[in-house]
Design an enzyme around this catalytic site. Structure first.
Site, PDB file in Angstrom:
ATOM      1  N   ASP A  15      38.170  37.397  41.251  1.00 30.61           N
ATOM      2  CA  ASP A  15      38.309  36.080  41.903  1.00 30.61           C
ATOM      3  C   ASP A  15      36.986  35.312  41.899  1.00 30.61           C
ATOM      4  OD1 ASP A  15      39.539  34.041  43.258  1.00 30.61           O
ATOM      5  OD2 ASP A  15      39.445  35.011  45.226  1.00 30.61           O
ATOM      6  N   GLY A  18      36.730  29.693  39.431  1.00 33.01           N
ATOM      7  CA  GLY A  18      36.713  28.245  39.662  1.00 33.01           C
ATOM      8  C   GLY A  18      35.472  27.824  40.436  1.00 33.01           C
ATOM      9  N   TRP A  20      32.639  29.401  40.674  1.00 34.82           N
ATOM     10  CA  TRP A  20      31.451  29.618  39.836  1.00 34.82           C
ATOM     11  C   TRP A  20      31.211  28.371  38.968  1.00 34.82           C
ATOM     12  CZ3 TRP A  20      30.308  29.574  34.658  1.00 34.82           C
ATOM     13  CH2 TRP A  20      29.127  30.207  34.250  1.00 34.82           C
ATOM     14  N   ARG A  28      36.610  24.132  35.399  1.00 35.54           N
ATOM     15  CA  ARG A  28      37.105  25.440  35.877  1.00 35.54           C
ATOM     16  C   ARG A  28      37.291  26.445  34.735  1.00 35.54           C
ATOM     17  NH1 ARG A  28      39.312  26.190  40.680  1.00 35.54           N
ATOM     18  NH2 ARG A  28      40.786  27.685  39.837  1.00 35.54           N
ATOM     19  N   HIS A  32      36.558  30.706  33.764  1.00 36.96           N
ATOM     20  CA  HIS A  32      37.414  31.768  33.213  1.00 36.96           C
ATOM     21  C   HIS A  32      36.781  32.352  31.940  1.00 36.96           C
ATOM     22  CE1 HIS A  32      40.321  30.749  36.195  1.00 36.96           C
ATOM     23  NE2 HIS A  32      40.676  29.597  35.653  1.00 36.96           N
ATOM     24  N   TRP A  64      51.293  30.252  38.140  1.00 33.12           N
ATOM     25  CA  TRP A  64      52.058  29.290  37.315  1.00 33.12           C
ATOM     26  C   TRP A  64      52.041  27.908  37.946  1.00 33.12           C
ATOM     27  CZ3 TRP A  64      52.834  30.604  32.556  1.00 33.12           C
ATOM     28  CH2 TRP A  64      53.110  31.925  32.211  1.00 33.12           C
ATOM     29  N   LEU A 126      40.850  55.295  27.844  1.00 29.80           N
ATOM     30  CA  LEU A 126      40.967  54.415  29.019  1.00 29.80           C
ATOM     31  C   LEU A 126      42.274  53.653  28.908  1.00 29.80           C
ATOM     32  CD1 LEU A 126      39.878  52.621  31.443  1.00 29.80           C
ATOM     33  CD2 LEU A 126      38.882  51.138  29.711  1.00 29.80           C
ATOM     34  N   ARG A 192      41.581  39.213  51.050  1.00 26.39           N
ATOM     35  CA  ARG A 192      43.047  39.182  50.994  1.00 26.39           C
ATOM     36  C   ARG A 192      43.492  40.081  49.855  1.00 26.39           C
ATOM     37  NH1 ARG A 192      42.253  33.637  51.354  1.00 26.39           N
ATOM     38  NH2 ARG A 192      42.112  33.459  49.089  1.00 26.39           N
ATOM     39  N   LEU A 193      44.779  40.455  49.911  1.00 24.80           N
ATOM     40  CA  LEU A 193      45.306  41.261  48.800  1.00 24.80           C
ATOM     41  C   LEU A 193      46.075  40.410  47.798  1.00 24.80           C
ATOM     42  CD1 LEU A 193      46.346  44.416  50.821  1.00 24.80           C
ATOM     43  CD2 LEU A 193      44.345  44.132  49.362  1.00 24.80           C
ATOM     44  N   GLU A 205      40.812  52.887  48.579  1.00 22.67           N
ATOM     45  CA  GLU A 205      39.584  52.395  49.218  1.00 22.67           C
ATOM     46  C   GLU A 205      39.342  50.969  48.735  1.00 22.67           C
ATOM     47  OE1 GLU A 205      37.738  53.985  51.474  1.00 22.67           O
ATOM     48  OE2 GLU A 205      39.056  55.730  51.375  1.00 22.67           O
TER      49      GLU A 205
HETATM   50  C1  FPP Z   1      40.598  33.800  39.878  1.00 18.72           C
HETATM   51  O1  FPP Z   1      39.622  32.807  39.931  1.00 18.72           O
HETATM   52  C2  FPP Z   1      40.849  34.198  38.520  1.00 18.72           C
HETATM   53  C3  FPP Z   1      41.994  33.948  37.834  1.00 18.72           C
HETATM   54  C4  FPP Z   1      43.154  33.246  38.377  1.00 18.72           C
HETATM   55  C5  FPP Z   1      42.130  34.385  36.461  1.00 18.72           C
HETATM   56  C6  FPP Z   1      41.368  35.604  36.084  1.00 18.72           C
HETATM   57  C7  FPP Z   1      41.099  35.471  34.662  1.00 18.72           C
HETATM   58  C8  FPP Z   1      39.988  35.875  34.003  1.00 18.72           C
HETATM   59  C9  FPP Z   1      38.878  36.642  34.577  1.00 18.72           C
HETATM   60  C10 FPP Z   1      39.813  35.529  32.599  1.00 18.72           C
HETATM   61  C11 FPP Z   1      41.047  35.656  31.840  1.00 18.72           C
HETATM   62  C12 FPP Z   1      41.283  37.042  31.463  1.00 18.72           C
HETATM   63  C13 FPP Z   1      42.245  37.325  30.593  1.00 18.72           C
HETATM   64  C14 FPP Z   1      42.374  38.699  30.074  1.00 18.72           C
HETATM   65  C15 FPP Z   1      43.160  36.267  30.146  1.00 18.72           C
HETATM   66  P1  FPP Z   1      40.015  31.414  40.557  1.00 18.72           P
HETATM   67  O2  FPP Z   1      40.341  30.497  39.426  1.00 18.72           O
HETATM   68  O3  FPP Z   1      41.112  31.590  41.544  1.00 18.72           O
HETATM   69  O4  FPP Z   1      38.676  31.012  41.246  1.00 18.72           O
HETATM   70  P2  FPP Z   1      38.504  30.163  42.571  1.00 18.72           P
HETATM   71  O5  FPP Z   1      39.197  30.895  43.664  1.00 18.72           O
HETATM   72  O6  FPP Z   1      37.013  30.136  42.742  1.00 18.72           O
HETATM   73  O7  FPP Z   1      39.083  28.810  42.302  1.00 18.72           O
END
Ligand code: FPP
Length: 240
Positions: A15, A18, A20, A28, A32, A64, A126, A192-193, A205
């Site tokens: 997480d 965005g 970052w 955004r 990613h 989505w 792995l 959060r989960l 853990e």
């Molecule tokens: C959460 O950050 C991340 C995601 C919704 C996507 C995770 C995806 C990647 C790490 C790259 C893609 C990987 C593959 C294999 C396709 P956020 O966008 O919710 O960040 P924010 O909470 O700061 O807005």
């Protein structure tokens, strides 16, 4: 890096991509893109540490509803990640796998995913599982519905009074055949989960770190694993 005890299965909620990007005045999507670099660094370290299972939350069923532009970019990143990483996965004997309802994933991304899954299916060093279009409540409801269907069709027997065993239930989850995660990491400071592996993490853990996912690299993984080392897992029992 040496650890006294190491998890067999690590799950990660990646997480903060965005945020970052926002901090740097970038789009955004750039977050990613950088997040993929973190994923690569973590996979590399994890195979060196001989950890057998890594499951990462790449796209939730709720994702989505993000703006179509972001959804499209994430789907393109998925195909690109697979295209670029497949030779590395094969060379390092990594089995690629997914959990989630991939019906909604665009045809070309789905095709490259399924091809990579098939090409790596015999590897055991792995198991890298991407949670894609994944939602844990949906997974649990889907398992319950399938058990009911199979019971109706006499495919399975459920003894009166004994109920459904944990073993049977687990075999209907997307994670069938995988051990439950020992360690769950969530980056970005959120505690959060977010509908991730709710059934499977009953005794996992959990480690929360404020580091944003694109900044999470080997040294951050090492710190998390050092923290895991200190945990005493009792699984609801008293300490021996
Ligand atoms: C959460 O950050 C991340 C995601 C919704 C996507 C995770 C995806 C990647 C790490 C790259 C893609 C990987 C593959 C294999 C396709 P956020 O966008 O919710 O960040 P924010 O909470 O700061 O807005």
């Amino acid at each position: 890096m040496n650890f006294k005890n190491i998890p067999k299965h690590i799950a990660i909620i990646m997480d903060g991509n965005g945020r970052w990007a926002k901090k740097r005045n970038l789009h955004r999507i750039q977050g990613h893109v950088e997040g993929i670099k973190s994923l690569k660094a973590v996979v590399k370290a994890i195979i060196e540490y001989k950890i057998k299972y890594l499951t990462v939350y790449a796209f939730s069923s709720e994702n989505w509803s993000r703006p179509p532009e972001e959804v499209d970019s994430l789907m393109s990143l998925l195909s690109e990640y697979i295209r670029i990483e497949l030779p590395y996965l094969i060379k390092n004997e990594i089995r690629l796998n997914f959990i989630g309802n991939i019906d909604k994933i665009p045809e070309n991304s789905k095709k490259s995913l399924l091809e990579a899954v098939n090409k790596t299916k015999n590897f055991e060093r792995l198991r890298l599982t991407l949670a894609l279009s994944y939602g844990s409540k949906e997974e649990i409801l889907n398992a319950a519905s399938k058990i009911a269907e199979d019971f109706k069709k006499n495919k399975i027997d459920i003894e009166e009074g004994a109920g459904i065993s944990g073993e049977l239930f687990s075999s209907y989850l997307y994670t069938a055949g995988m051990p439950e995660p020992d360690f769950l990491i969530r980056t970005s400071g959120e505690k959060r989960l977010s509908n991730f592996m709710l059934y499977q993490i009953a005794y996992t853990e959990i480690y929360f770190t404020g580091t944003l996912w694109p900044d999470f690299r080997r040294k951050n993984l090492n710190a998390a694993l050092k923290n895991y080392e200190k945990r005493i897992r009792r699984f609801g029992k008293t300490e021996v």
